[in-house]
Design a protein around this motif. Sequence first.
Motif, short mmCIF file in Angstrom:
data_model
loop_
_atom_site.label_atom_id
_atom_site.label_comp_id
_atom_site.label_asym_id
_atom_site.label_seq_id
_atom_site.Cartn_x
_atom_site.Cartn_y
_atom_site.Cartn_z
N ASN A 189 0.72 -1.19 -0.06
CA ASN A 189 0.08 -0.22 0.17
C ASN A 189 0.92 1.31 -0.14
OD1 ASN A 189 -2.71 -1.52 0.06
ND2 ASN A 189 -2.16 -1.70 2.43
N GLN A 190 2.17 1.12 -0.41
CA GLN A 190 2.78 2.34 -0.51
C GLN A 190 3.19 2.57 -2.11
OE1 GLN A 190 6.51 1.57 1.67
NE2 GLN A 190 5.52 2.91 3.61
N THR A 191 3.58 4.10 -2.35
CA THR A 191 3.93 4.36 -3.78
C THR A 191 5.31 4.99 -3.90
OG1 THR A 191 2.78 6.46 -3.39
CG2 THR A 191 1.36 4.54 -4.18
N SER A 192 5.74 5.17 -5.15
CA SER A 192 6.94 6.06 -5.35
C SER A 192 6.79 6.30 -6.76
CB SER A 192 8.16 5.05 -5.06
OG SER A 192 9.63 5.54 -5.57
N SER A 193 6.86 7.77 -6.79
CA SER A 193 6.32 8.40 -8.22
C SER A 193 7.64 9.12 -8.75
CB SER A 193 5.34 9.19 -8.04
OG SER A 193 3.98 8.35 -7.63
N LEU A 194 7.55 9.40 -9.96
CA LEU A 194 8.51 10.39 -10.60
C LEU A 194 7.81 10.84 -11.85
CD1 LEU A 194 11.51 11.39 -11.01
CD2 LEU A 194 11.78 9.63 -12.82
N MET A 195 7.87 12.31 -11.92
CA MET A 195 6.93 13.00 -12.68
C MET A 195 7.60 14.28 -13.50
SD MET A 195 3.03 14.99 -11.82
CE MET A 195 3.86 16.04 -10.81
N THR A 196 7.38 14.64 -14.51
CA THR A 196 7.99 15.91 -15.09
C THR A 196 6.78 16.38 -16.26
OG1 THR A 196 9.46 16.74 -16.65
CG2 THR A 196 8.52 14.54 -17.48
#
Length: 219
Positions: A157-164
């Motif tokens: 139930n965890q997340t790790s995100s990368l965004m541009t």
Amino acid sequence: MTLLMVLMRFLLLTRNVSKLRLLLKKPLLQVHCKYESVGVTAVPIQNDLGFSGITPYSFDSVPLGETIRFTAPARAQNVPFAMWLGCDSVINLTCEVTIRGNVSIRVVYSDQATDIGSILGAPSLQFTSSGDVLWQPDFSKSLSGIASMKSGKISDNQTSSLMTTVQGQGVLRFNWQVSSEQDYDFLSFYINDELMASISGSWCLANTRIQFACRNAPA
């Protein structure tokens, strides 16, 4: 007299063997050590073993197994230090590397804490990482740029995100891979919160091509 001559020869032989052992303790390896800077040029790098220089620079013939420490200035051309890339370990401004073969080290200067765009070879894009664990540089894999990026190691139930954010329309190409629980944990790609692709399980490095037509679209 014969006994004395034999004894002298034995001593000479022993001394030669001792010298050979000393040489084997620190063999010289013809390696190429390359030091560069990202974000600024001509950064003075300090080292107390005679390997100091101004980026970009390189040197050869380093003792195999030697551990070398390099220290970068806190600011270069009024730009703050961001990170070292390619080191075995980093403590503040100091990079430590043990010579096992050819070495390529980069020091990054940026007004951002982590200039991910420069790491990925896309300095015009501004990336941000969020979630329970942030994405980090991976120096062991790179098809372009300095390194790749890998997600944080997360639990249930965890997340790790990368965004541009990109503007206009075009074709986005990138390589990705994942090691996760098959059909339960996913590495997913979104444009404007719309799911475009996802992978799960054990994937080798795969090239992906996605066409988009939008303005100011987070990717």
